[in-house]
Design a protein around this motif. Structure first.
Motif: not given
Ligand SMILES: Cc1cc2nc3c(=O)[nH]c(=O)nc-3n(C[C@H](O)[C@H](O)[C@H](O)COP(=O)(O)O)c2cc1C
Length: 193
Positions: A32, A49, A51, A56, A85-87
């Motif tokens: 997300t 953006a 992190r 991802t 949840a993170s992959f």
């Molecule tokens: C509403 C919402 C918005 C988010 N927006 C961002 C974002 O813009 N950038 C980011 O890095 N993480 C964002 N996050 C957090 C990531 O979606 C989250 O850490 C996710 O588990 C990462 O998944 P991954 O490690 O599988 O890529 C957001 C989470 C939520 C609930």
């Protein structure tokens, strides 16, 4: 009178999007993202953006591709889950969210089938700003659920019902009422001048 409230990244509304990428072995995944925007018209580009610790992030750098998928409000629970949840620790997060993917035609990233709009993006630039990287993707194709298209081929946002993220309130919202026509209602200010 306005009051200084310190450093709060208070842009509103923010979209609640799903960023689709492939992990190793072409396993589809999504996270997300609220921090995303259109950032150029010619060529059409979108930015997001991400992190550096996110799976991802790693996937976008490795594949040079991502998709931005626009969910409707009825997918809010799945969208929230994909932001929790993170992959890295939950490799079947997409299945747990109840979502499915199909291969994009022009980029090496998956489309999220249940999202009514999906944008295929080819990575063309990135900027490390601190804990986040701003990824810029050139738009390669746009997919829209046919039922959302008006007779003139435009997306009817009323039918789309996009999910909006209100960061300061930490909740999700529907879009509100129409205020007036864009690039048009401001012309009233020139009248009589
Ligand atoms: C509403 C919402 C918005 C988010 N927006 C961002 C974002 O813009 N950038 C980011 O890095 N993480 C964002 N996050 C957090 C990531 O979606 C989250 O850490 C996710 O588990 C990462 O998944 P991954 O490690 O599988 O890529 C957001 C989470 C939520 C609930």
């Amino acid at each position: 009178m306005k009051k200084s409230v310190g450093l709060q990244t208070l842009l509103f509304p923010m979209p609640a999007l799903l960023v689709g990428t492939y992990s190793e072995g072409d396993v589809g995944s999504a996270m997300t993202a609220g921090w995303a925007s259109v950032c150029c018209a010619e060529p059409p580009c979108l930015g997001v953006a991400v992190r550096q610790v996110r799976k991802t992030h790693e996937n976008i750098v490795r594949t040079g591709s991502f998709t931005l998928n626009i969910p409707s409000c009825d997918l809010a629970e799945a969208v929230d889950y994909l932001g929790l949840a993170s992959f890295h620790s939950v490799p079947d997060k997409l299945a747990r969210a109840g979502l499915h993917v199909e291969r994009a035609a022009r980029v090496n990233a998956p489309l999220i089938i249940e999202c009514p709009v999906s944008l295929e993006c080819k990575l063309v630039a990135h900027l490390d700003l601190g804990c986040h990287t701003w990824f810029v993707g050139e738009l390669m194709d746009t997919h829209v659920e046919e039922t959302l298209l008006s007779e003139t081929g435009k997306i009817d946002v009323g039918r789309l019902d996009p999910l909006c993220y209100a960061m300061s309130a930490k909740d999700y919202r529907h879009l509100g009422k129409v205020v007036g026509p864009a690039y048009s209602m401001g012309k009233a200010k020139d009248k009589g001048k």
